[in-house]
Design a protein around this motif. Structure first.
Motif, PDB file in Angstrom:
ATOM      1  N   CYS A   1      50.454  48.098  40.562  1.00  0.00           N
ATOM      2  CA  CYS A   1      49.231  48.033  39.635  1.00  0.00           C
ATOM      3  C   CYS A   1      48.310  49.027  40.002  1.00  0.00           C
ATOM      4  O   CYS A   1      47.788  49.884  39.460  1.00  0.00           O
ATOM      5  CB  CYS A   1      49.009  46.732  39.407  1.00  0.00           C
ATOM      6  N   VAL A   2      48.255  48.923  41.293  1.00  0.00           N
ATOM      7  CA  VAL A   2      46.534  49.525  42.129  1.00  0.00           C
ATOM      8  C   VAL A   2      47.087  50.963  42.187  1.00  0.00           C
ATOM      9  O   VAL A   2      46.269  51.679  41.805  1.00  0.00           O
ATOM     10  CB  VAL A   2      46.500  48.994  43.342  1.00  0.00           C
ATOM     11  N   SER A   3      48.386  51.195  42.515  1.00  0.00           N
ATOM     12  CA  SER A   3      48.763  52.767  42.497  1.00  0.00           C
ATOM     13  C   SER A   3      48.672  53.520  40.939  1.00  0.00           C
ATOM     14  O   SER A   3      48.017  54.634  40.785  1.00  0.00           O
ATOM     15  CB  SER A   3      50.184  52.907  43.036  1.00  0.00           C
TER      16      SER A   3
ATOM     17  N   LYS B   1      36.961  59.667  45.333  1.00  0.00           N
ATOM     18  CA  LYS B   1      35.840  58.669  45.898  1.00  0.00           C
ATOM     19  C   LYS B   1      35.919  57.343  45.505  1.00  0.00           C
ATOM     20  O   LYS B   1      35.472  56.491  46.183  1.00  0.00           O
ATOM     21  CB  LYS B   1      34.418  59.419  45.947  1.00  0.00           C
ATOM     22  N   ASP B   2      36.166  57.334  44.244  1.00  0.00           N
ATOM     23  CA  ASP B   2      36.119  55.760  43.666  1.00  0.00           C
ATOM     24  C   ASP B   2      37.461  55.044  43.702  1.00  0.00           C
ATOM     25  O   ASP B   2      37.514  53.819  43.140  1.00  0.00           O
ATOM     26  CB  ASP B   2      35.756  56.063  42.313  1.00  0.00           C
ATOM     27  N   ARG B   3      38.323  55.539  44.208  1.00  0.00           N
ATOM     28  CA  ARG B   3      39.612  54.969  44.113  1.00  0.00           C
ATOM     29  C   ARG B   3      39.531  53.430  44.838  1.00  0.00           C
ATOM     30  O   ARG B   3      38.815  53.348  45.787  1.00  0.00           O
ATOM     31  CB  ARG B   3      40.750  55.669  44.697  1.00  0.00           C
ATOM     32  N   MET B   4      40.223  52.649  44.511  1.00  0.00           N
ATOM     33  CA  MET B   4      40.265  51.347  45.018  1.00  0.00           C
ATOM     34  C   MET B   4      41.141  51.135  46.368  1.00  0.00           C
ATOM     35  O   MET B   4      42.050  52.164  46.550  1.00  0.00           O
ATOM     36  CB  MET B   4      40.979  50.228  44.035  1.00  0.00           C
TER      37      MET B   4
ATOM     38  N   ARG C   1      44.998  44.761  31.026  1.00  0.00           N
ATOM     39  CA  ARG C   1      44.157  43.703  31.568  1.00  0.00           C
ATOM     40  C   ARG C   1      43.801  44.014  32.796  1.00  0.00           C
ATOM     41  O   ARG C   1      42.440  43.663  33.253  1.00  0.00           O
ATOM     42  CB  ARG C   1      45.032  42.512  31.285  1.00  0.00           C
ATOM     43  N   ALA C   2      44.439  44.496  33.770  1.00  0.00           N
ATOM     44  CA  ALA C   2      43.944  44.633  35.156  1.00  0.00           C
ATOM     45  C   ALA C   2      42.861  45.833  35.185  1.00  0.00           C
ATOM     46  O   ALA C   2      41.796  45.897  35.811  1.00  0.00           O
ATOM     47  CB  ALA C   2      45.018  45.070  36.003  1.00  0.00           C
ATOM     48  N   ALA C   3      43.275  46.715  34.148  1.00  0.00           N
ATOM     49  CA  ALA C   3      42.309  47.949  34.252  1.00  0.00           C
ATOM     50  C   ALA C   3      40.801  47.353  33.678  1.00  0.00           C
ATOM     51  O   ALA C   3      39.841  47.830  34.357  1.00  0.00           O
ATOM     52  CB  ALA C   3      42.776  49.032  33.278  1.00  0.00           C
ATOM     53  N   LYS C   4      40.780  46.735  32.983  1.00  0.00           N
ATOM     54  CA  LYS C   4      39.705  46.031  32.293  1.00  0.00           C
ATOM     55  C   LYS C   4      38.955  45.306  33.400  1.00  0.00           C
ATOM     56  O   LYS C   4      37.757  45.338  33.592  1.00  0.00           O
ATOM     57  CB  LYS C   4      39.848  45.054  30.933  1.00  0.00           C
ATOM     58  N   HIS C   5      39.672  44.428  34.147  1.00  0.00           N
ATOM     59  CA  HIS C   5      39.227  43.679  35.143  1.00  0.00           C
ATOM     60  C   HIS C   5      38.190  44.573  36.306  1.00  0.00           C
ATOM     61  O   HIS C   5      37.351  44.288  36.704  1.00  0.00           O
ATOM     62  CB  HIS C   5      40.287  42.701  35.872  1.00  0.00           C
ATOM     63  N   PHE C   6      39.249  45.490  36.535  1.00  0.00           N
ATOM     64  CA  PHE C   6      38.625  46.339  37.881  1.00  0.00           C
ATOM     65  C   PHE C   6      37.470  47.152  37.172  1.00  0.00           C
ATOM     66  O   PHE C   6      36.478  47.720  38.075  1.00  0.00           O
ATOM     67  CB  PHE C   6      39.738  47.257  38.365  1.00  0.00           C
ATOM     68  N   ASP C   7      37.760  47.676  35.965  1.00  0.00           N
ATOM     69  CA  ASP C   7      36.436  48.500  35.294  1.00  0.00           C
ATOM     70  C   ASP C   7      35.122  47.527  35.308  1.00  0.00           C
ATOM     71  O   ASP C   7      34.208  48.058  35.531  1.00  0.00           O
ATOM     72  CB  ASP C   7      36.874  48.831  33.963  1.00  0.00           C
TER      73      ASP C   7
END
Length: 90
Positions: free
Chosen positions: A53-55, A64-67, A12-18
């Protein structure tokens, strides 16, 4: 009290950040204002899980695209600010 990890892949977090990456591009800066020091851990448990989660999600992104994750305890910062200014130091 513990934080149950129902979704070990943070889908769910992946979908949100995507979605955020699609809308705003990269990098995304994440400012976490959750307390890190508490006499009775409550919010700080979420701080740890959010960091995990973020890691986890960052490992699938190019460098270059990492949060960019910043955990900043506003309560502690305010206490330091008050202490410094009440002593007259700037």
């Amino acid at each position: 009290m513990s934080v149950p990890v129902i979704d070990p892949f943070y889908s769910r977090a992946a979908k949100h950040f995507d979605d955020l990456l699609g809308r705003y591009g990269s990098p995304i800066y994440l400012l976490n204002l959750i307390k890190c020091r508490e006499s009775q851990p409550r919010e700080s448990k979420l701080l740890v899980e959010y960091g995990h989660c973020v890691s986890y999600l960052n490992q699938f992104l190019p460098e270059k695209d990492r949060m960019r994750y910043i955990a900043w305890d506003m309560s502690q910062a305010w206490k330091r600010y008050v202490a410094e200014h009440s002593l007259g130091t700037y």
